[in-house]
Design an enzyme around this catalytic site. Structure first.
Site, mmCIF file in Angstrom:
data_model
loop_
_atom_site.group_PDB
_atom_site.id
_atom_site.type_symbol
_atom_site.label_atom_id
_atom_site.label_comp_id
_atom_site.label_asym_id
_atom_site.label_seq_id
_atom_site.Cartn_x
_atom_site.Cartn_y
_atom_site.Cartn_z
ATOM 1 N N VAL A 155 44.701 53.217 75.678
ATOM 2 C CA VAL A 155 45.312 51.958 75.245
ATOM 3 C C VAL A 155 47.418 52.232 75.497
ATOM 4 C CG1 VAL A 155 46.247 50.475 73.460
ATOM 5 C CG2 VAL A 155 44.123 51.745 73.635
ATOM 6 N N TYR A 156 47.693 53.523 75.243
ATOM 7 C CA TYR A 156 49.159 53.449 75.306
ATOM 8 C C TYR A 156 49.022 53.497 77.100
ATOM 9 C CZ TYR A 156 53.357 56.674 75.606
ATOM 10 O OH TYR A 156 55.225 56.766 75.676
ATOM 11 N N GLY A 157 48.586 54.689 77.983
ATOM 12 C CA GLY A 157 48.901 54.753 79.274
ATOM 13 C C GLY A 157 48.722 53.008 80.283
ATOM 14 N N SER A 159 49.788 50.501 78.206
ATOM 15 C CA SER A 159 50.875 49.494 77.945
ATOM 16 C C SER A 159 51.618 50.302 78.961
ATOM 17 C CB SER A 159 51.217 49.450 76.475
ATOM 18 O OG SER A 159 51.511 51.084 76.167
ATOM 19 N N LYS A 160 52.290 50.692 78.843
ATOM 20 C CA LYS A 160 52.848 51.717 80.066
ATOM 21 C C LYS A 160 53.127 51.128 81.297
ATOM 22 C CE LYS A 160 55.506 53.201 76.539
ATOM 23 N NZ LYS A 160 57.062 52.546 76.432
#
Length: 249
Positions: A155-157, A159-160
């Site tokens: 999820v973090y990756g 978003s970026k």
């Protein structure tokens, strides 16, 4: 002599704090922003003690309204000083780790809200004025996880990675009017969040890169400051890897 103002989101600790200090040392007035007022005041006091100029604005970036309010306040600070708000550093982020299965929707939404929605609406509110003046620079802080599949950081990756695509889209959209937009993509960096979330794995991740060591926040801030400077006037739409060479192996 101070000639412009920068808004640095998430600048009460880590990479954002180091960036605020670096830009202030380069003669830029800095709007320090974050959720923690005490830490924000500490950053402002340090900048002022070194002869720089800064002001803190509390902000919990999570939606269009919070982004618009911060943009308006930062613009007001710049205009009251007789300066353009010429630099935006989208650094504020929410991290999330763990397997895809079991990820709560509230976590998914929080990551996307802070890491993608807030930068989108900050740019929507600030870039048009930069374009009208014919100059300005926006730097988005990305991550190695946007380019390399790292288990547990989906999820973090994602978003970026989306933010990196916006970097290129905005460079094309605002470039003809003199606004440069770039991303800085850090590798393992010694920040409070990274150390709390990864622990010893931070060193293990760094060891996979040719240089083999964990970066300090100041290493990332130096790259951001370069992209914010006139020395980078011919650079836009770039994802600058600052990761010890991790993406070449």
């Amino acid at each position: 002599m101070v000639t412009k103002t920068a808004l640095v989101t998430g600048s009460t600790s880590g990479i954002g704090r180091a960036t605020a200090l670096r830009l202030a040392r380069d003669g830029v007035r800095v709007v320090v922003s974050g959720r923690d007022a005490e830490r924000g005041r500490e950053v402002v006091e340090k900048i002022r003690a070194e002869g720089g100029k800064a002001q803190f604005v509390a902000a919990d970036l999570h939606d269009e309204r919070s982004a618009a309010e911060l943009a308006a306040r930062a613009t007001e600070i710049a205009e009251s000083a007789g300066e353009p708000l010429g630099i935006l550093v989208n650094n504020a982020a929410t991290g999330a780790g763990g397997p895809t299965a079991g990820t709560e929707e509230s976590i998914f939404d929080a990551v996307l809200a802070t890491n993608l929605k807030a930068p989108f609406y900050l740019v929507a509110n600030l870039a048009p004025a930069m374009a009208a003046r014919g100059s300005g620079t926006i730097i988005n802080v990305s991550t190695l996880a946007a380019a390399r599949a790292l288990p547990g950081l989906s999820v973090y990756g994602a978003s970026k990675a989306a933010l990196d695509l916006l970097t290129k889209s905005w460079a094309a959209e605002f470039g003809p009017d003199g606004v440069r937009v770039n991303s800085v993509s850090p590798g393992p960096t010694r920040t409070p969040g990274a150390e709390a979330g990864l622990g010893e794995a931070l060193k293990q991740l760094a060891a996979q890169a040719p240089l083999g060591f964990v970066a300090d926040p100041e290493d990332i801030a130096a790259a951001i400051a370069f992209l914010a400077s006139d020395e980078a006037r011919f650079i836009t739409g770039t994802i600058m890897d600052v990761n010890g060479g991790r993406t070449v192996v």
